[in-house]
Design a protein around this motif. Structure first.
Motif, PDB file in Angstrom:
ATOM      1  N   ASP A 121       0.834  -1.204   0.000  1.00 56.17           N
ATOM      2  CA  ASP A 121       0.000   0.000   0.000  1.00 56.17           C
ATOM      3  C   ASP A 121       0.873   1.260   0.000  1.00 56.17           C
ATOM      4  OD1 ASP A 121      -2.689   1.326   0.378  1.00 56.17           O
ATOM      5  OD2 ASP A 121      -1.679   2.029   2.188  1.00 56.17           O
ATOM      6  N   LYS A 122       1.926   1.264   0.825  1.00 53.28           N
ATOM      7  CA  LYS A 122       2.845   2.403   0.854  1.00 53.28           C
ATOM      8  C   LYS A 122       3.516   2.601  -0.505  1.00 53.28           C
ATOM      9  CE  LYS A 122       2.662   3.862   5.146  1.00 53.28           C
ATOM     10  NZ  LYS A 122       2.284   5.263   5.497  1.00 53.28           N
ATOM     11  N   TYR A 123       3.896   1.492  -1.112  1.00 57.36           N
ATOM     12  CA  TYR A 123       4.548   1.553  -2.423  1.00 57.36           C
ATOM     13  C   TYR A 123       3.592   2.140  -3.463  1.00 57.36           C
ATOM     14  CZ  TYR A 123       7.037   0.068  -6.614  1.00 57.36           C
ATOM     15  OH  TYR A 123       7.687   0.056  -7.818  1.00 57.36           O
ATOM     16  N   ALA A 124       2.349   1.686  -3.453  1.00 62.50           N
ATOM     17  CA  ALA A 124       1.372   2.150  -4.441  1.00 62.50           C
ATOM     18  C   ALA A 124       1.083   3.636  -4.275  1.00 62.50           C
ATOM     19  CB  ALA A 124       0.079   1.339  -4.312  1.00 62.50           C
ATOM     20  N   LYS A 125       0.962   4.077  -3.022  1.00 62.26           N
ATOM     21  CA  LYS A 125       0.662   5.495  -2.786  1.00 62.26           C
ATOM     22  C   LYS A 125       1.850   6.371  -3.166  1.00 62.26           C
ATOM     23  CE  LYS A 125      -2.879   4.989   0.772  1.00 62.26           C
ATOM     24  NZ  LYS A 125      -3.275   5.270   2.171  1.00 62.26           N
ATOM     25  N   TYR A 126       3.063   5.911  -2.845  1.00 64.11           N
ATOM     26  CA  TYR A 126       4.233   6.721  -3.155  1.00 64.11           C
ATOM     27  C   TYR A 126       4.431   6.847  -4.659  1.00 64.11           C
ATOM     28  CZ  TYR A 126       9.039   8.334  -3.396  1.00 64.11           C
ATOM     29  OH  TYR A 126      10.167   9.063  -3.689  1.00 64.11           O
ATOM     30  N   HIS A 128       2.033   6.637  -6.790  1.00 61.98           N
ATOM     31  CA  HIS A 128       0.768   7.153  -7.338  1.00 61.98           C
ATOM     32  C   HIS A 128       0.066   6.136  -8.236  1.00 61.98           C
ATOM     33  CE1 HIS A 128       1.881  11.040  -5.719  1.00 61.98           C
ATOM     34  NE2 HIS A 128       3.014  11.003  -6.394  1.00 61.98           N
ATOM     35  N   ASP A 130      -2.447   4.553  -7.401  1.00 59.48           N
ATOM     36  CA  ASP A 130      -3.877   4.646  -7.126  1.00 59.48           C
ATOM     37  C   ASP A 130      -4.533   5.802  -7.869  1.00 59.48           C
ATOM     38  OD1 ASP A 130      -2.360   6.442  -5.644  1.00 59.48           O
ATOM     39  OD2 ASP A 130      -3.840   6.579  -4.028  1.00 59.48           O
ATOM     40  N   LYS A 131      -3.755   6.515  -8.694  1.00 59.21           N
ATOM     41  CA  LYS A 131      -4.298   7.670  -9.415  1.00 59.21           C
ATOM     42  C   LYS A 131      -4.142   7.445 -10.913  1.00 59.21           C
ATOM     43  CE  LYS A 131      -3.112  10.891  -5.704  1.00 59.21           C
ATOM     44  NZ  LYS A 131      -2.342  12.122  -5.337  1.00 59.21           N
TER      45      LYS A 131
END
Length: 208
Positions: A121-126, A128, A130-131
């Protein structure tokens, strides 16, 4: 090359091409020293958890250096790393992703699904993930339109009036004739005394 000189040279030419080094007249020994520092720099970026002793040992093994020279190279590299980090966030971004990778690997080895999900989850948010991807509009490729002054109203979508200048001349002549009867009026003299109107009342301060 003395230590201060090699540090200054490395600041300016650590990532220079061989041709550039030759063009500015760097001695072959200095070039080889810069290549060694560059290799060490890239290696440490890939293995940021390596300790000083491990880096020194690698230098001794790969380049047949003495312990003293290996520690000297290590001190130069630390100085360069510190200066490069001040001017760029790339190293910190890289370190963050490395820590996420390590955390995920530890969680995988320990079969900790919750920790694996948190690291992912941290990797995906960093990154981006999820965008939606941003559209690249290539603003730098937009050519500024050249504007040329014109008295042609058709460029703005209006129907042009034939012989517009002649029409304007006739209208000026027409209105000039219609205004021939206008006479200049002189202002009349005032029939009052301004001092009487604007006279200061001495009892004004006593008026409630």
């Amino acid at each position: 090359m003395p230590l201060p000189e090699i540090i200054d040279t490395a600041r300016d030419h650590l990532f220079a091409d061989v041709q550039d080094m030759q063009r500015i007249g760097l001695p072959l020994a200095t070039q080889e020293h810069l290549f060694r520092l560059r290799d060490l720099y890239n290696f440490w970026l890939q293995h940021p958890r390596f300790k000083d002793k491990e880096i020194v040992l690698k230098l001794q093994q790969d380049y047949k250096l003495g312990k003293s020279q290996a520690y000297t190279d290590l001190s130069i590299l630390k100085l360069l790393l510190g200066e490069f980090q001040k001017t760029s966030k790339n190293y910190h971004r890289y370190r963050f992703l490395e820590m996420i990778h390590e955390a995920y690997e530890v969680a995988r080895i320990n079969k900790d699904a919750k920790a694996m999900t948190a690291a992912a989850d941290k990797y995906a948010k960093y990154t981006h993930l999820d965008k939606d991807d941003e559209l690249n509009f290539d603003y730098d490729k937009i050519v500024v339109q050249a504007f040329v002054p014109t008295d042609d109203p058709s460029v703005a979508g209006f129907k042009p009036i034939p012989n517009i200048r002649e029409v304007i001349r006739k209208k000026i002549e027409q209105y000039s004739k219609e205004c021939d009867y206008v006479e200049e009026i002189k202002p009349e003299d005032e029939d009052y005394n301004p001092d009487d109107i604007f006279k200061v009342n001495p009892n004004a301060e006593n008026i409630p």
